[in-house]
Structure formats: C-alpha cells, structure tokens
Design a protein around this motif. Structure first.
Motif, short mmCIF file in Angstrom:
data_model
loop_
_atom_site.label_atom_id
_atom_site.label_comp_id
_atom_site.label_asym_id
_atom_site.label_seq_id
_atom_site.Cartn_x
_atom_site.Cartn_y
_atom_site.Cartn_z
N SER A 595 0.72 -1.17 0.04
CA SER A 595 0.04 -0.01 0.02
C SER A 595 0.79 1.35 -0.08
O SER A 595 0.31 2.24 -0.56
CB SER A 595 -0.91 -0.10 1.29
N GLU A 599 1.10 4.01 -3.00
CA GLU A 599 0.80 5.48 -2.92
C GLU A 599 2.10 6.17 -3.37
O GLU A 599 2.08 7.46 -3.84
CB GLU A 599 0.61 5.84 -1.10
N THR A 602 1.96 6.28 -7.10
CA THR A 602 0.78 6.96 -7.59
C THR A 602 1.05 8.78 -7.51
O THR A 602 0.78 9.62 -8.27
CB THR A 602 -0.56 6.73 -6.66
N GLN A 603 1.60 8.90 -6.44
CA GLN A 603 1.95 10.64 -5.96
C GLN A 603 3.12 11.07 -7.03
O GLN A 603 2.97 12.06 -7.60
CB GLN A 603 2.36 10.80 -4.63
#
Length: 632
Positions: A595, A599, A602-603
């Motif tokens: 996870s 993240e 994705t950022q």
C-alpha cells in the motif's frame, strides 16, 4: 530596487542566420565594464520623452523588430514608463534627438555608428550612446535582438534563468540616460539549444538557436538523412550499387561503378537543390549517414579504407562531388548564395579523419579528401565520450585528438556534445563541471557551432537539468563566465528562499556522484545507467529527500508575500525531488508495504503529470514507466 519575476510566454519565431565563429570580446578587453550615465534624463518619475525607433522596412515577424518590442515591454516593466514605438520614416540623426534606435534605421549612419559585419557576424551586437540617443543594432536581425537584451541586462539587470524565470529590476522610477559603447561577439557564433525545455521565446532570451535557423532540412530531416535523399523504396531496385553491402548505409562509392556513381550524385544533388530552394535563408545543409555503427564492405570502400585508414574518406569524397553538383545547379537557377556549408558526420563509423601526422601536426592524407575547397563541414559527435570528465582528462584524450584531426581538415567544425543519460531520464548525469572545459576545447578547434544534446524530447526534466541548460547557454555565449557566479545566480533566482538548501543538496549530490564514479570506475557515457544500490545507498537518498522537505519549509513564507513566486519555486523543488523519489522506488521499493509503495508511485505519477514530465527515456513516453510499475 526590488526584484520582479516575469513569466515568459512562448511565441513562434524562426529566422535563419549565417554560421561563423568568434571569441566573446569587447572592443577593448581592458575597458571598465561599469555602467556609466550621462547627465541627460532618460526616465523621470516613470515618464520619458524618448521614442523607440525601428526601420520602416522592418519585417514585424523577424527578430530585429522583436528587439524593439522587447525593449518597450521590459522598460515599462522596470520603470512604469510607456515609451512609444515609431518607424524611422523621415527621421534623421541629431544630437538633441531622444531616441532608442533599434536595428539598421535611417538614423544609424548619420550617427556614425558602424556595424562591421565581418566582426559582428550573425550574433554580435553594438550599443552606443550618441548625443541624447542610444543605438542598438547587430549586423543581422539576431544581433539586433541580442543588443536589446544586452541593454536590458546592463541597465535593468534583466536575466533569464529558465523558461518560467526571467528577472528584472523594478521600481526604477527615475534614471539618467546610460552612456554606453558596447561591442560584443559571442564565443560561438551559432549556439544550439537541444533541450526540450526550449520554446522559441526561451531560446531568444537565452540567445540560442534551433538548427533549422541555419540548416536547410533534407526532406524534413536534419540528421541521419542520407536515406531521405535516396530512399531504398524508390531507388534500390534499379540502383542496388547505391547501397552498402548490408543495406544499412549508402555506398558512397556506388560499389566502384562510375556510371552509377554519377547518377547517384546527380539524383542526390537534385534533392539538395530542392531543399535549399525551399529554405532561401539557409546557409548550410547536411548529408549525414544513418544511425548504425556499420559501413559498406564492398571492394571499392575496402580499398578506400586501406588507402586512407578510415571509413570517413568515402563520405568526404562523395559529399565533395555532391557540393560541386548542387552549387552548379543553384547557380544555374539564379541562386546567389555563396559558401554554403555541406555538413557530414564524424560519428560512429566515420568518427576519425583521414589525416597524416608530421612533427605533431595533422594534415589531410591527400587532395582526394580536401574539404576546404568545396566548403565541407564536419559535425563532430563523440557519443561514446565520458562527459562527466573534461575532454582534457585521460579518459577522453583520444576524443580531443580527433578534434585536432578534423580541425586540420576543415574550417567548419560543429561540436555535438551529449548531456544526459538517454536510457533513463531520471538518472543523474554529473556533467555540470565539464561543460565549460569541453567548450573551451571546442573553441580551440575551429568550432563555429556548439550544441549539447540533453533531454530534447522532454520539457520538464529533473536532475538539475534546468541548471545545465542555463550553464550551456551562458558558456556558449561567453566562455569567460565564472561557474561560481552562474551557480549562485541560478540557484538564488530559481529556488528563491530555498536557495541555500538546494545548493547544499546539489553540492552533496554531485560530490557523491563524483565519489561513486571513481570508487566503481563508472564511465559517464550517455547510455550508462547509474541508478544502482551500490551507487545510491538508501540512507543517502533519504538525506537528500530531507533536504527537499527543508526546501519546501524555506519557501513557506512566500505563500503570502509572493504567491506566484511561491508556486514556481514549489514546482522547481518538486521537479528536483523526482530523481530521488524515483531512486527510492526503483532500488528499495521492495522494503515498503504494498500500500505504501502504491501510494509512492501514484503520487510520483501525479506530480509528473502536473509538472509536464512526458518521457522517462529517449523516444519513450512516461506511459512506459507506468506500465512497468503496474499503474493502471
């Protein structure tokens, strides 16, 4: 005086100029460069009696007229004074006139301001105060534009650092007329900006060019274009001798078949004629081999290599004949251009020159490879050089020697250097300290055009690439600039209140890169990927990311004091963070929870999108990285 950041807006501009070379110099190298002023009022409480004068015949799409517009725009920005623009129709010089004369106006000759075209060449400039007027001009449209920028720099401190960062002193309500007598000619008369961050406006402000401004494209292509002139689909079936034994290059001897060779020259010269006629301002054209490290192995080419020792001799012979044929056809068509340069490559299989060496001095092997008579130029592109070391370093001694070889062959040398890791744009290529030294070597060897190729297909690059762009442009204009001065000026304006922290980060990063290059004997060529665990330990990456966080904190106060400046500084810091975040994901992603890693990725993708990052390696879009990272 306070400082104002002016955001640059791109506009289209394309003008062709003549290539040549000169050292960046002033009329008197010992002269005091301090700006002096007359007793005449120039601007008083944001009001001026002056007018900007441009030639009545000026083409409003050209750089000379743009010089007048830029002068008006930025003087108003700096002082608040609105200075009208008028043409020179009916005007004559008088010492009492109050004009800023831009370009070859009717006033110029009467003022006694001479423009020595041989001295100024295509980029040099003159600024001279005569009576109560100031004359700004060059021998060409570009020289005139650069004269306007030089005036703005000297009088109002105007300087461009990046596509979105131009600074100028503001609040200058009252100022006397400057007393100026400036002649400036750049170190390299033609300076090519081969970085994706450049648009037409940014190029002009940095005083660099695109290749199309002096090279006529060959059927739309500037380089690796021999097959664009003689495409295999059109000619190979009927003229197989025109092509190399492996089919990847032309055979520049037509396999020794004289009839086919004559037809090959005639056909190619028709193509060059058409391309030069389509670019009437161009003073050069390229005929360069394909991007394969192979050459023809036929008997004729093998015999040539046996005689001259190198493959480049066959290309020189062909392009000589091609130049003669093309020039004759141009003349017959009424074209008055003289001294057109015909460029070929010193690259890959043609890297070395056909020379002999006597008492340490190179010379062409014989008249069969003479390049000067027909104005043949060489594009020297040492792609395999270690650009993290200067050309004077032992690693690169052979490449410096090849420079000497080609300078013995021709007066027209075009240096094509490389300035990024092409196989992975998020890799740091530590060439910051070698740009100036390599350009100094280039200056020794007849270089008339200088280009460093960076991330040419990438507008928003990380790894401090915008600093490289700034360094390259400044050194190509003036090789005597001081690195430390440029370093401080760039970081202070580009990162603003975070300058000190970002300087600390940059010095730490480049020192680290120099360490692992020596420790692991890393050869700094543009295809060598350096994102490896041995080179970049996780602790070092986290330390750099802590400095990024500190930089964000440094600019926090700008949110209210300078919101626009804050946004740009934030984006500049964020852009530099990408390199370190990429290293962390690539090298140590397995150490994070799924996870957390998702993240982080994705950022990273979100920031790349916001900043305009479009590629992760040469010719491959960023979508390829998202696919590798399993981001839908």
């Amino acid at each position: 005086m306070k400082r104002l950041s002016v955001k640059i807006i791109a506009i289209a501009l394309c003008v062709c100029c003549v290539l040549s070379f000169a050292a960046c110099k002033k009329d008197d190298p010992t002269a005091d460069d301090t700006l002096k002023f007359t007793d005449y009022p120039f601007i008083t409480e944001s009001v001026s009696e002056y007018k900007i004068v441009y030639p009545q015949s000026a083409d409003t799409s050209k750089s000379g007229y743009k010089g007048a517009r830029e002068l008006k725009k930025y003087i108003e920005t700096a002082t608040g004074a609105v200075i009208p623009m008028i043409s020179d129709a009916g005007l004559t010089h008088s010492d009492d006139n109050k004009y800023l004369s831009v370009g070859k106006t009717a006033l110029l000759e009467g003022a006694g301001v001479e423009l020595d075209a041989d001295k100024l060449q295509s980029s040099g400039l003159r600024i001279k105060t005569v009576g109560k007027s100031i004359y700004l001009a060059g021998a060409t449209e570009y020289g005139t534009l650069y004269a306007a920028y030089e005036f703005l720099n000297r009088v109002f401190g105007m300087e461009t650092y990046a596509a979105d960062e131009t600074y100028i002193d503001t609040g200058v309500k009252t100022i006397k007329l400057p007393d100026m007598d400036v002649t400036e000619v750049p170190s390299f008369n033609y300076r090519i900006g081969k970085y994706g961050a450049y648009n037409a406006e940014f190029r002009d402000l940095m005083r660099v060019h695109s290749e199309e401004r002096f090279i006529a494209p060959l059927n739309g292509y500037l380089y690796h274009n021999s097959f664009k002139a003689l495409p295999t689909a059109t000619y190979q079936a009927d003229h197989p001798d025109w092509y190399s034994t492996d089919g990847l290059q032309l055979c520049y001897n037509a396999r020794g078949n004289e009839t086919e060779y004559a037809a090959m020259v005639d056909t190619a010269s028709d193509v060059l004629l058409s391309c030069l006629q389509a670019a009437p301002s161009a003073m050069s054209i390229t005929f360069t081999h394909e991007d394969f490290d192979t050459w023809c192995g036929c008997a004729a080419c093998s015999a040539s290599k046996e005689k001259y020792g190198v493959d480049s001799a066959t290309a020189i012979g062909f392009v000589n004949d091609l130049a003669v044929a093309t020039n004759a056809k141009l003349k017959a068509a009424g074209d008055t251009r003289e001294n057109i340069i015909y460029w070929l490559f010193a690259y890959g299989p043609t890297l070395k020159a056909p020379v002999t060496k006597t008492d340490g001095v190179y010379a062409p092997v014989d008249d069969g490879v003479d390049m000067r008579e027909n104005n043949i130029g060489i594009i020297y592109a040492p792609i395999l050089m270690d650009y993290t070391k200067p050309m004077t370093h032992v690693n690169n001694a052979g490449y410096k020697d090849v420079f000497a070889q080609w300078s013995a062959m021709t007066d027209n040398v075009y240096f094509w250097g490389y300035d990024t890791i092409f196989s992975d744009y998020f890799n740091v290529h530590n060439t910051f300290g070698t740009i100036q030294e390599n350009l100094k070597v280039a200056k020794e060897y007849n270089v008339v055009s200088a280009m460093l190729q960076g991330q040419h297909d990438q507008r928003a690059a990380t790894c401090f690439n915008n600093f490289k762009i700034y360094l390259a442009a400044k050194f190509e204009w003036n090789l005597e600039e001081k690195y430390d001065d440029l370093f401080n000026a760039f970081f202070d304006h580009y990162f603003k209140d975070a300058s000190a922290t970002m300087k600390e980060l940059f010095i730490s990063l480049t020192t680290h890169c120099a360490w692992f290059a020596d420790e692991y004997n890393v050869y700094g060529q543009g295809g060598v990927v350096t994102v490896k665990e041995d080179y970049f330990p996780k602790g070092a990456i986290n330390n750099w990311l802590e400095l990024i966080d500190r930089a964000y904190a440094d600019i926090a106060g700008m949110k209210t004091s300078d919101p626009e400046g804050y946004e740009r500084a934030y984006n500049h810091i964020n852009q530099e963070s990408l390199a370190f975040r990429y290293m962390l994901i690539q090298l140590y992603g397995a150490e994070y929870l799924d996870s957390e890693l998702t993240e982080m990725k994705t950022q990273f993708r979100r920031d790349c999108g916001n900043l305009g990052v479009t590629h992760f390696r040469e010719h491959q879009t960023i979508d390829g990285l998202w696919s590798k990272w399993n981001l839908a």
